[in-house]
Design an enzyme around this catalytic site. Sequence first.
Site, PDB file in Angstrom:
ATOM      1  N   ASP A   1      -7.175  -1.738   6.903  1.00 63.64           N
ATOM      2  CA  ASP A   1      -6.019  -0.920   7.278  1.00 63.64           C
ATOM      3  C   ASP A   1      -5.938  -0.944   8.798  1.00 63.64           C
ATOM      4  OD1 ASP A   1      -4.384   1.662   5.742  1.00 63.64           O
ATOM      5  OD2 ASP A   1      -4.386   1.556   7.940  1.00 63.64           O
TER       6      ASP A   1
ATOM      7  N   ALA B   1       3.523  -3.422  -3.758  1.00 61.93           N
ATOM      8  CA  ALA B   1       4.054  -2.657  -2.615  1.00 61.93           C
ATOM      9  C   ALA B   1       5.558  -2.903  -2.469  1.00 61.93           C
ATOM     10  CB  ALA B   1       3.286  -2.998  -1.351  1.00 61.93           C
ATOM     11  N   ARG B   2       5.927  -3.901  -1.707  1.00 62.14           N
ATOM     12  CA  ARG B   2       7.334  -4.279  -1.566  1.00 62.14           C
ATOM     13  C   ARG B   2       7.402  -5.798  -1.466  1.00 62.14           C
ATOM     14  NH1 ARG B   2       8.360   0.034  -3.121  1.00 62.14           N
ATOM     15  NH2 ARG B   2       9.608   1.697  -2.201  1.00 62.14           N
TER      16      ARG B   2
ATOM     17  N   ASP C   1       4.755  -6.956  -9.120  1.00 66.85           N
ATOM     18  CA  ASP C   1       5.591  -5.882  -9.657  1.00 66.85           C
ATOM     19  C   ASP C   1       6.857  -5.734  -8.832  1.00 66.85           C
ATOM     20  OD1 ASP C   1       6.196  -3.593 -11.290  1.00 66.85           O
ATOM     21  OD2 ASP C   1       5.614  -2.313  -9.608  1.00 66.85           O
TER      22      ASP C   1
ATOM     23  N   GLU D   1      15.227  -7.917  -5.702  1.00 63.32           N
ATOM     24  CA  GLU D   1      15.091  -7.399  -7.066  1.00 63.32           C
ATOM     25  C   GLU D   1      16.422  -7.300  -7.794  1.00 63.32           C
ATOM     26  OE1 GLU D   1      12.605  -3.903  -6.629  1.00 63.32           O
ATOM     27  OE2 GLU D   1      10.891  -5.139  -6.045  1.00 63.32           O
TER      28      GLU D   1
ATOM     29  N   HIS E   1       9.264  -3.742 -11.078  1.00 62.85           N
ATOM     30  CA  HIS E   1       9.055  -2.615 -10.151  1.00 62.85           C
ATOM     31  C   HIS E   1       8.832  -1.315 -10.934  1.00 62.85           C
ATOM     32  CE1 HIS E   1      10.079  -1.048  -5.860  1.00 62.85           C
ATOM     33  NE2 HIS E   1       9.230  -0.228  -6.473  1.00 62.85           N
TER      34      HIS E   1
HETATM   35  N1  LIG Z   1       5.475  -0.583  -7.253  1.00 61.01           N
HETATM   36  C1  LIG Z   1       5.771   0.692  -7.195  1.00 61.01           C
HETATM   37  O1  LIG Z   1       6.341   1.255  -8.102  1.00 61.01           O
HETATM   38  C2  LIG Z   1       5.363   1.493  -5.979  1.00 61.01           C
HETATM   39  C3  LIG Z   1       5.082   2.866  -6.117  1.00 61.01           C
HETATM   40  C4  LIG Z   1       4.677   3.572  -4.997  1.00 61.01           C
HETATM   41  C5  LIG Z   1       4.574   2.941  -3.762  1.00 61.01           C
HETATM   42  N2  LIG Z   1       4.880   1.625  -3.670  1.00 61.01           N
HETATM   43  C6  LIG Z   1       4.769   0.930  -2.367  1.00 61.01           C
HETATM   44  O2  LIG Z   1       3.470   1.104  -1.860  1.00 61.01           O
HETATM   45  C7  LIG Z   1       3.583   1.310  -0.460  1.00 61.01           C
HETATM   46  C8  LIG Z   1       2.354   2.010   0.056  1.00 61.01           C
HETATM   47  O3  LIG Z   1       2.387   3.344  -0.368  1.00 61.01           O
HETATM   48  P1  LIG Z   1       1.307   4.394   0.155  1.00 61.01           P
HETATM   49  O4  LIG Z   1       1.738   5.705  -0.374  1.00 61.01           O
HETATM   50  O5  LIG Z   1      -0.067   3.897  -0.118  1.00 61.01           O
HETATM   51  O6  LIG Z   1       1.585   4.358   1.727  1.00 61.01           O
HETATM   52  P2  LIG Z   1       0.624   4.988   2.805  1.00 61.01           P
HETATM   53  O7  LIG Z   1       1.451   5.191   4.008  1.00 61.01           O
HETATM   54  O8  LIG Z   1      -0.135   6.134   2.238  1.00 61.01           O
HETATM   55  O9  LIG Z   1      -0.437   3.816   3.081  1.00 61.01           O
HETATM   56  C9  LIG Z   1      -0.091   2.587   3.619  1.00 61.01           C
HETATM   57  C10 LIG Z   1      -1.213   2.156   4.549  1.00 61.01           C
HETATM   58  O10 LIG Z   1      -0.928   0.842   5.016  1.00 61.01           O
HETATM   59  C11 LIG Z   1      -1.348   0.761   6.367  1.00 61.01           C
HETATM   60  N3  LIG Z   1      -0.632  -0.339   6.993  1.00 61.01           N
HETATM   61  C12 LIG Z   1       0.687  -0.447   7.283  1.00 61.01           C
HETATM   62  N4  LIG Z   1       0.966  -1.649   7.809  1.00 61.01           N
HETATM   63  C13 LIG Z   1      -0.197  -2.329   7.860  1.00 61.01           C
HETATM   64  C14 LIG Z   1      -0.544  -3.625   8.297  1.00 61.01           C
HETATM   65  N5  LIG Z   1       0.367  -4.465   8.771  1.00 61.01           N
HETATM   66  N6  LIG Z   1      -1.846  -3.995   8.230  1.00 61.01           N
HETATM   67  C15 LIG Z   1      -2.771  -3.137   7.740  1.00 61.01           C
HETATM   68  N7  LIG Z   1      -2.507  -1.902   7.309  1.00 61.01           N
HETATM   69  C16 LIG Z   1      -1.224  -1.501   7.355  1.00 61.01           C
HETATM   70  C17 LIG Z   1      -1.046   2.125   6.968  1.00 61.01           C
HETATM   71  O11 LIG Z   1      -1.845   2.381   8.095  1.00 61.01           O
HETATM   72  C18 LIG Z   1      -1.369   3.054   5.794  1.00 61.01           C
HETATM   73  O12 LIG Z   1      -2.680   3.550   5.837  1.00 61.01           O
HETATM   74  C19 LIG Z   1       4.877   2.130  -0.335  1.00 61.01           C
HETATM   75  O13 LIG Z   1       5.389   2.079   0.957  1.00 61.01           O
HETATM   76  C20 LIG Z   1       5.750   1.478  -1.337  1.00 61.01           C
HETATM   77  O14 LIG Z   1       6.406   0.398  -0.716  1.00 61.01           O
HETATM   78  C21 LIG Z   1       5.272   0.887  -4.736  1.00 61.01           C
HETATM   79  O1  LIG Z   2       8.116   3.750  -3.445  1.00 59.49           O
HETATM   80  C1  LIG Z   2       8.078   4.204  -4.593  1.00 59.49           C
HETATM   81  O2  LIG Z   2       7.810   5.389  -4.876  1.00 59.49           O
HETATM   82  C2  LIG Z   2       8.315   3.264  -5.743  1.00 59.49           C
HETATM   83  O3  LIG Z   2       8.442   1.963  -5.291  1.00 59.49           O
HETATM   84  C3  LIG Z   2       9.460   3.663  -6.616  1.00 59.49           C
HETATM   85  O4  LIG Z   2      10.647   3.517  -5.903  1.00 59.49           O
HETATM   86  P1  LIG Z   2      12.053   3.946  -6.573  1.00 59.49           P
HETATM   87  O5  LIG Z   2      12.038   5.432  -6.688  1.00 59.49           O
HETATM   88  O6  LIG Z   2      13.025   3.465  -5.559  1.00 59.49           O
HETATM   89  O7  LIG Z   2      12.165   3.288  -7.865  1.00 59.49           O
END
Ligand SMILES: NC(=O)c1ccc[n+]([C@@H]2O[C@H](COP(=O)([O-])OP(=O)(O)OC[C@H]3O[C@@H](n4cnc5c(N)ncnc54)[C@H](O)[C@@H]3O)[C@@H](O)[C@H]2O)c1
Ligand SMILES: O=C(O)[C@H](O)COP(=O)(O)O
Length: 315
Positions: A174, A232-233, A257, A262, A289
């Site tokens: 991180d 993630a994205r 995912d 998308e 997703h």
């Molecule tokens: N697939 C899904 O349905 C779903 C659901 C929830 C979240 N997500 C994705 O997951 C992502 C992460 O969520 P989270 O709640 O863990 O976020 P978060 O902010 O809690 O954690 C992300 C971490 O990544 C680190 N980071 C950012 N850029 C970086 C880089 N270039 N190199 C190293 N570390 C880096 C940050 O310091 C942070 O600690 C969300 O932003 C969202 O895009 C997807």
């Molecule tokens: O970031 C999130 O919580 C998930 O990727 C879900 O995103 P959505 O609410 O846009 O479906």
Amino acid sequence: MKPSLCLVIDEMHPNLPELLQPLGVELHYRPDLKAAEVPAALAAHPYDGLIVRSKVRVTAGLLAQAPQLRYVCRAGAGVDNIDEEALAAAGVTLLNAPEGNRDAVGEYAVGLLLALFRNIVRADREVRAGEWKREANRGEEVGGKTIGLLGYGHMGKAFAKRLQAFDCTVLAYDHDPACEANHHATLVSLAELQARAEVLSIHVPYSPANHHFVNEEFLAGFGNALWLLNTARGEVLDHAALVQRLQTGQLRGAALDVLENEKLATLSPEQQARFEYLRAAPNVVLSPHVGGWSFQSYERINQVLARKLREFLVG
Ligand SMILES: NC(=O)c1ccc[n+]([C@@H]2O[C@H](COP(=O)([O-])OP(=O)(O)OC[C@H]3O[C@@H](n4cnc5c(N)ncnc54)[C@H](O)[C@@H]3O)[C@@H](O)[C@H]2O)c1
Ligand SMILES: O=C(O)[C@H](O)COP(=O)(O)O
């Protein structure tokens, strides 16, 4: 507590009114709005709150429709559709709810890893087609592997916690020096992650700085041929590099995912060609997703937002 009038533009679990009404929040629930209709809807009443998922980008232009706005709630984790600088400039507070869907993502990432390693999706398709291929579906075990997590926030930690059930090594990189460590993973430098990981799981948010962060150069820095997970994205991962590395065997497989685009009906010719490759590849698992989408997270996201909103409105 000051009464609040809040516009909700995305579909939410029906527990929202019962959670927010005791906080003095009056909701106008309008998931029916099209994205283009949101600015006018926001301007139509003196809203001080807005609750969104990802229907719209919350920009300075949208905020200008509601000068009295005090808070924006993102009912989910990712805030890549929200211009945080514009919110700060307008004095609007942003609340999100990663605590609501992190368990769903952590479990789902385990599912993707097992599906990838044990060919579960492909084997299912084959048996349904009347094929009984045991040798071709001999799989890899998670035990003994080194799993590398890119980003160790809510989602990375939720996955690491669940990986404790397997006899594997979990490393995390991180870039935030203040990132809280715990005993579910060892925080390492990027160089160490690249030297040791056999699986790379992406958990960093999307931002302009993270656009194609995982690209050809980044992937070439790894010592092992990787399996790749992305929950993630899509835009964090350069899909041209992904496909090229899958084609050459430099990547052993991928479970995705999230995708670069998308909206499958709107793919550019290049995106379409990459998608055609991914959908036909036997070592690729795809899902729409849904990592964070469970019945439980649907409810819990609102509970988390209600708790944070109470703190905001009272504090
Ligand atoms: N697939 C899904 O349905 C779903 C659901 C929830 C979240 N997500 C994705 O997951 C992502 C992460 O969520 P989270 O709640 O863990 O976020 P978060 O902010 O809690 O954690 C992300 C971490 O990544 C680190 N980071 C950012 N850029 C970086 C880089 N270039 N190199 C190293 N570390 C880096 C940050 O310091 C942070 O600690 C969300 O932003 C969202 O895009 C997807
Ligand atoms: O970031 C999130 O919580 C998930 O990727 C879900 O995103 P959505 O609410 O846009 O479906």
